[in-house]
Write a protein that holds these residues in place. Structure first.
Motif, PDB file in Angstrom:
ATOM      1  N   TYR A 249       0.815  -1.217   0.000  1.00 33.37           N
ATOM      2  CA  TYR A 249       0.000   0.000   0.000  1.00 33.37           C
ATOM      3  C   TYR A 249       0.848   1.266   0.000  1.00 33.37           C
ATOM      4  O   TYR A 249       0.453   2.272  -0.595  1.00 33.37           O
ATOM      5  N   ILE A 250       2.006   1.235   0.627  1.00 33.21           N
ATOM      6  CA  ILE A 250       2.902   2.387   0.561  1.00 33.21           C
ATOM      7  C   ILE A 250       3.333   2.637  -0.878  1.00 33.21           C
ATOM      8  O   ILE A 250       3.344   3.785  -1.353  1.00 33.21           O
ATOM      9  N   ASN A 251       3.670   1.580  -1.596  1.00 32.61           N
ATOM     10  CA  ASN A 251       4.047   1.727  -3.008  1.00 32.61           C
ATOM     11  C   ASN A 251       2.901   2.281  -3.845  1.00 32.61           C
ATOM     12  O   ASN A 251       3.091   3.174  -4.670  1.00 32.61           O
ATOM     13  N   ILE A 252       1.709   1.761  -3.645  1.00 34.60           N
ATOM     14  CA  ILE A 252       0.559   2.224  -4.424  1.00 34.60           C
ATOM     15  C   ILE A 252       0.272   3.698  -4.150  1.00 34.60           C
ATOM     16  O   ILE A 252       0.091   4.495  -5.067  1.00 34.60           O
ATOM     17  N   PHE A 253       0.234   4.083  -2.874  1.00 37.53           N
ATOM     18  CA  PHE A 253      -0.060   5.468  -2.541  1.00 37.53           C
ATOM     19  C   PHE A 253       1.052   6.413  -2.986  1.00 37.53           C
ATOM     20  O   PHE A 253       0.782   7.525  -3.443  1.00 37.53           O
ATOM     21  N   THR A 254       2.296   5.989  -2.871  1.00 38.30           N
ATOM     22  CA  THR A 254       3.408   6.817  -3.322  1.00 38.30           C
ATOM     23  C   THR A 254       3.311   7.073  -4.814  1.00 38.30           C
ATOM     24  O   THR A 254       3.451   8.220  -5.275  1.00 38.30           O
ATOM     25  N   LEU A 255       3.072   6.036  -5.592  1.00 35.52           N
ATOM     26  CA  LEU A 255       2.948   6.207  -7.037  1.00 35.52           C
ATOM     27  C   LEU A 255       1.727   7.052  -7.392  1.00 35.52           C
ATOM     28  O   LEU A 255       1.777   7.871  -8.300  1.00 35.52           O
ATOM     29  N   TYR A 256       0.643   6.881  -6.669  1.00 34.09           N
ATOM     30  CA  TYR A 256      -0.556   7.670  -6.931  1.00 34.09           C
ATOM     31  C   TYR A 256      -0.300   9.152  -6.675  1.00 34.09           C
ATOM     32  O   TYR A 256      -0.646  10.006  -7.491  1.00 34.09           O
ATOM     33  N   PHE A 257       0.330   9.467  -5.547  1.00 32.18           N
ATOM     34  CA  PHE A 257       0.578  10.870  -5.220  1.00 32.18           C
ATOM     35  C   PHE A 257       1.651  11.472  -6.118  1.00 32.18           C
ATOM     36  O   PHE A 257       1.590  12.664  -6.437  1.00 32.18           O
ATOM     37  N   LEU A 258       2.617  10.681  -6.545  1.00 34.16           N
ATOM     38  CA  LEU A 258       3.593  11.183  -7.519  1.00 34.16           C
ATOM     39  C   LEU A 258       2.896  11.528  -8.832  1.00 34.16           C
ATOM     40  O   LEU A 258       3.177  12.570  -9.429  1.00 34.16           O
ATOM     41  N   ARG A 259       2.019  10.681  -9.256  1.00 32.87           N
ATOM     42  CA  ARG A 259       1.268  10.936 -10.496  1.00 32.87           C
ATOM     43  C   ARG A 259       0.409  12.172 -10.355  1.00 32.87           C
ATOM     44  O   ARG A 259       0.338  13.013 -11.246  1.00 32.87           O
ATOM     45  N   LYS A 260      -0.241  12.314  -9.213  1.00 34.55           N
ATOM     46  CA  LYS A 260      -1.097  13.460  -8.972  1.00 34.55           C
ATOM     47  C   LYS A 260      -0.280  14.754  -8.979  1.00 34.55           C
ATOM     48  O   LYS A 260      -0.700  15.743  -9.571  1.00 34.55           O
ATOM     49  N   ASN A 261       0.903  14.731  -8.360  1.00 35.69           N
ATOM     50  CA  ASN A 261       1.763  15.916  -8.355  1.00 35.69           C
ATOM     51  C   ASN A 261       2.330  16.226  -9.729  1.00 35.69           C
ATOM     52  O   ASN A 261       2.500  17.389 -10.090  1.00 35.69           O
ATOM     53  N   LEU A 262       2.608  15.215 -10.537  1.00 38.37           N
ATOM     54  CA  LEU A 262       3.154  15.442 -11.869  1.00 38.37           C
ATOM     55  C   LEU A 262       2.100  16.040 -12.809  1.00 38.37           C
ATOM     56  O   LEU A 262       2.428  16.821 -13.686  1.00 38.37           O
ATOM     57  N   THR A 263       0.841  15.658 -12.644  1.00 33.93           N
ATOM     58  CA  THR A 263      -0.189  16.175 -13.524  1.00 33.93           C
ATOM     59  C   THR A 263      -0.629  17.580 -13.135  1.00 33.93           C
ATOM     60  O   THR A 263      -1.143  18.316 -13.966  1.00 33.93           O
ATOM     61  N   ILE A 264      -0.414  17.975 -11.887  1.00 33.42           N
ATOM     62  CA  ILE A 264      -0.791  19.332 -11.457  1.00 33.42           C
ATOM     63  C   ILE A 264       0.148  20.369 -12.051  1.00 33.42           C
ATOM     64  O   ILE A 264      -0.253  21.440 -12.443  1.00 33.42           O
ATOM     65  N   LYS A 265       1.435  20.050 -12.123  1.00 30.87           N
ATOM     66  CA  LYS A 265       2.438  21.025 -12.581  1.00 30.87           C
ATOM     67  C   LYS A 265       2.419  21.232 -14.064  1.00 30.87           C
ATOM     68  O   LYS A 265       1.944  20.709 -14.890  1.00 30.87           O
TER      69      LYS A 265
END
Length: 114
Positions: free
Chosen positions: A98-114
């Motif tokens: 779950y740490i891996n899943i959430f980390t990748l999800y939040f990285l994706r979310k931060n990359l799409t915001i910028k």
């Protein structure tokens, strides 16, 4: 005698669980990473690195956990100690997944915001 049996039982069960979960997450993770990152080569590289780190971390923990093993004197203690140790491994695998899943999800979310 009971210690050796519990060591072998613990090593075989926990190694099987670790390797099976790693293989399943690796296969399913390909599609999840491609959905998040949109670069097939990068996804494959990241997935392989995650699998290698996963195996090293978990199999290392399994090996180290043998050093703190209490003396087992009966069949009841053998089953109890082995079940607790295998349960700890399963919980660690769950948390890491779950740490891996959430980390990748939040990285994706931060990359799409910028």
């Amino acid at each position: 005698m009971f210690n050796i049996i519990s060591y072998l039982l613990f090593l075989s069960i926990s190694s099987y669980i670790t390797i099976d979960v790693g293989r399943r997450c690796y296969n399913a993770g390909k599609f999840y990473l491609e959905y998040i990152i949109h670069d097939t080569d990068l996804c494959l590289t990241i997935n392989r690195i995650l699998l290698g780190c996963y195996y090293l971390l978990n199999l290392g923990y399994i090996a180290i956990s043998l050093t703190s093993w209490d003396k087992v004197n009966s069949m009841e203690e053998l089953l109890t100690v082995t079940a607790i140790r295998v349960g700890n491994i399963a919980l660690i695998l769950c948390v890491l997944h779950y740490i891996n899943i959430f980390t990748l999800y939040f990285l994706r979310k931060n990359l799409t915001i910028k």
